[in-house]
Write a protein that holds these residues in place. Structure first.
Motif, PDB file in Angstrom:
ATOM      1  N   GLU A   4       0.844  -1.182   0.000  1.00 49.35           N
ATOM      2  CA  GLU A   4       0.000   0.000   0.000  1.00 49.35           C
ATOM      3  C   GLU A   4       0.878   1.231   0.000  1.00 49.35           C
ATOM      4  O   GLU A   4       1.630   1.481   0.949  1.00 49.35           O
ATOM      5  CB  GLU A   4      -0.928   0.023   1.220  1.00 49.35           C
ATOM      6  N   GLU A   8       1.473   4.829   0.665  1.00 51.10           N
ATOM      7  CA  GLU A   8       0.786   5.754   1.552  1.00 51.10           C
ATOM      8  C   GLU A   8       1.684   6.920   1.905  1.00 51.10           C
ATOM      9  O   GLU A   8       2.890   6.772   2.052  1.00 51.10           O
ATOM     10  CB  GLU A   8       0.359   5.046   2.838  1.00 51.10           C
ATOM     11  N   LYS A  26      -3.004   4.037  -1.521  1.00 53.78           N
ATOM     12  CA  LYS A  26      -3.574   3.136  -2.520  1.00 53.78           C
ATOM     13  C   LYS A  26      -2.927   1.776  -2.401  1.00 53.78           C
ATOM     14  O   LYS A  26      -1.707   1.655  -2.329  1.00 53.78           O
ATOM     15  CB  LYS A  26      -3.347   3.706  -3.924  1.00 53.78           C
ATOM     16  N   ILE A  27      -3.777   0.766  -2.434  1.00 54.68           N
ATOM     17  CA  ILE A  27      -3.269  -0.605  -2.429  1.00 54.68           C
ATOM     18  C   ILE A  27      -2.900  -0.994  -3.845  1.00 54.68           C
ATOM     19  O   ILE A  27      -3.665  -0.761  -4.777  1.00 54.68           O
ATOM     20  CB  ILE A  27      -4.330  -1.577  -1.884  1.00 54.68           C
ATOM     21  N   ILE A  28      -1.707  -1.563  -4.015  1.00 52.31           N
ATOM     22  CA  ILE A  28      -1.276  -2.001  -5.334  1.00 52.31           C
ATOM     23  C   ILE A  28      -1.033  -3.500  -5.248  1.00 52.31           C
ATOM     24  O   ILE A  28      -0.158  -3.949  -4.509  1.00 52.31           O
ATOM     25  CB  ILE A  28       0.018  -1.283  -5.759  1.00 52.31           C
ATOM     26  N   GLU A  54       2.731   0.860   3.492  1.00 52.79           N
ATOM     27  CA  GLU A  54       2.128   0.585   4.789  1.00 52.79           C
ATOM     28  C   GLU A  54       2.285  -0.876   5.211  1.00 52.79           C
ATOM     29  O   GLU A  54       2.349  -1.174   6.393  1.00 52.79           O
ATOM     30  CB  GLU A  54       0.636   0.947   4.767  1.00 52.79           C
TER      31      GLU A  54
END
Lengths: 114, 274
Positions: free
Chosen positions: A65, A67, A75-77, A100
Motif C-alpha cells: 500500500e 501511503e 492506494k493498495i497495489i 504501509e
C-alpha cells in the motif's frame, strides 16, 4: 429514493468522465517501482505547482500500500500490478511516503522543487 | 508483528466506531440488536469478495476502480447516516413508536424495516471497505510461512483492540447521550459522515478526477496524523492535518444537514403526541 437515483446518475457520469480522461499532455509522469518491499527510486524529484502523475509498479508478488500523510494519498497495489496516483500541485519541500504493509523497508521521499 | 497490529487496528477502528455508534442509537430507540449480527456477517462476506477480486477491481475504470468502489461505499454510508439522523429526530418526536410499545401495525413495520436497512447498509459498507484491506494485507503472507504467524497474531490483536475500543465507545456513548440523545447522537453521526466525505474527496483527487489544491492549513505540528490521537480523530471526525479547500467545503456541506435537522427539531412547535 431520489437521493439514491441522484447518486447513481452521478456515479454513471463520473465513470463516463473518467474513462474519457486521457493523460493530459502537460502532466508530468513519474514511475516508481516496488521490488523486494523497497521503493525504487526512493527519492523522486518533481516540479512544484503542477499536477503530477505517479505510476507505481509493484514488481513483487505480494500487495503493497503506497501511503503518504504529507501527500494525503493511499492506494493498495496488488502484486504485479501498476497503479496511477495523482499528486500535486505541491509547494516546494520534502514529502515522505512509505509502504504501509512493509513500513520498515519501503520508504521514500518526493522532493518538490520549483 | 507490531506493524500488523497497527495496520489491522487502523482499519478495525474505523469500522468499530460506526458499528458501536449505530448499535447505541438502535439501543436507545428500542430496536433489537440482532440486525448487527446479520450486518457484520454480510459485511465480512462482502469484504472477502472485494479482497478476492481486488486485482480486477483495481484494473477497472482505467485504474480508478479501487477509488470508485471506495467512493461508492462511503457515499452509501453517508446516505444511511443521514437517514438514521432523520430517524433519531422522528423517534424523539414520538412519531416512531418503539418496540417496547408492542404495536404491530403495517406502517410501523415498514418504518422499522427502513431503519434496519439503513443500519445494516451502513455497517455492511463500512465493514466491507475496511475488512477488504485487512484481508488483502493478511493474504499476502500466505506465501511466506515464516512471517505469516506473527502477522496473523498481530492482526488478531489489532482486531481485538479495535473491537475493545468499539465497546468502550458504545458504553461511553450510551452514558453520555442518554440525557441528550438527540444532540449527541446527531453530532456524532454528523462528524463521522463529515469524515467519510473528506475521504471521498481524497479518493477522487487521487484518481485525478478532482484537481488537488494546496492545503489550507497544516496542523501536523499539533496533532500528527500518524500519532495515536491523530488516528483516533481521523476515525471519529475525519481529522486531516492538511485539508484542501474542497475537503473543508464538502465537510461543512455534509455536516450542515445534520446540524440543521437537530436545530429545527429543537425549536419547532411541539406536535400533538398521543
Amino acid at each position: 429514493m431520489k437521493t439514491f437515483k441522484l447518486q447513481l446518475s452521478i456515479c454513471f457520469w463520473l465513470c463516463l468522465f473518467l474513462s474519457a480522461i486521457e493523460c493530459r499532455a502537460d502532466t508530468p509522469v513519474f514511475t516508481i517501482e516496488i521490488r523486494n518491499h523497497l521503493f525504487n527510486p526512493s527519492t523522486l524529484v518533481v516540479p512544484s505547482g503542477k499536477k503530477v502523475k505517479l505510476i507505481v509498479h509493484n514488481l513483487d508478488e505480494t500487495p503493497e500500500e503506497f501511503e503518504s500523510y504529507e501527500l494525503n494519498r493511499e492506494k493498495i497495489i496488488m502484486g504485479g500490478a501498476k497503479a496511477t496516483i495523482f499528486i500535486g500541485p505541491l509547494d516546494p519541500g520534502d514529502y515522505p511516503f512509505f509502504g504501509e504493509f512493509y513500513p520498515k523497508t519501503a520508504q521514500g521521499i518526493i522532493k518538490v522543487q520549483s | 508483528m507490531l506493524s500488523s497490529v497497527i495496520i489491522v487496528l487502523r482499519e478495525a477502528l474505523e469500522a468499530a466506531l460506526i458499528v458501536s455508534i449505530l448499535l447505541a442509537v438502535g439501543r436507545l430507540t428500542g430496536l433489537r440488536s440482532r440486525w448487527c449480527a446479520l450486518a457484520l456477517f454480510l459485511g465480512l462476506m462482502n469484504s472477502w469478495l472485494i479482497a478476492g477480486f481486488s486485482s480486477q477491481i483495481a484494473d477497472s475504470f482505467d485504474g480508478a476502480g479501487q477509488e470508485l468502489l471506495s467512493v461508492s461505499l462511503l457515499s452509501i454510508i453517508i446516505i444511511c447516516l443521514m437517514g438514521i439522523g432523520i430517524y433519531i429526530v422522528r423517534a424523539m418526536n414520538g412519531v416512531i413508536v418503539t418496540l417496547r410499545d408492542n404495536i404491530h401495525s403495517t406502517p410501523y413495520q415498514n418504518r422499522q424495516l427502513t431503519i434496519y436497512l439503513l443500519l445494516i447498509g451502513a455497517v455492511v459498507c463500512a465493514v466491507s471497505r475496511e475488512g477488504s484491506e485487512v484481508w488483502i494485507y493478511l493474504a499476502s503472507f500466505l506465501h511466506d510461512s515464516v512471517a505469516a504467524y506473527p502477522a496473523f497474531i498481530g492482526g488478531a490483536i489489532g482486531m481485538g483492540i479495535g473491537a475493545s475500543l468499539g465497546v468502550i465507545f458504545y458504553y461511553g456513548f450510551l452514558f453520555v447521550s442518554y440525557q441528550h440523545f438527540l444532540f449527541v447522537g446527531i453530532l456524532f453521526l454528523a462528524l463521522i459522515a463529515g469524515g467519510l466525505s473528506v475521504q471521498i474527496v481524497q479518493d477522487l483527487m487521487q484518481t485525478g478526477f478532482l484537481d488537488s489544491t494546496m492545503p489550507v492549513w497544516d496542523t501536523s505540528g499539533w496533532v500528527a496524523e500518524n500519532s495515536l490521537l491523530g488516528q483516533l480523530l481521523y476515525a471519529l471526525i475525519g481529522y486531516e492535518a492538511r485539508p484542501t479547500a474542497l475537503q473543508l467545503i464538502v465537510y461543512v456541506c455534509v455536516v450542515s444537514p445534520f446540524i440543521v435537522l437537530s436545530v429545527w427539531h429543537r425549536y419547532k412547535k411541539p406536535e400533538n403526541n398521543s
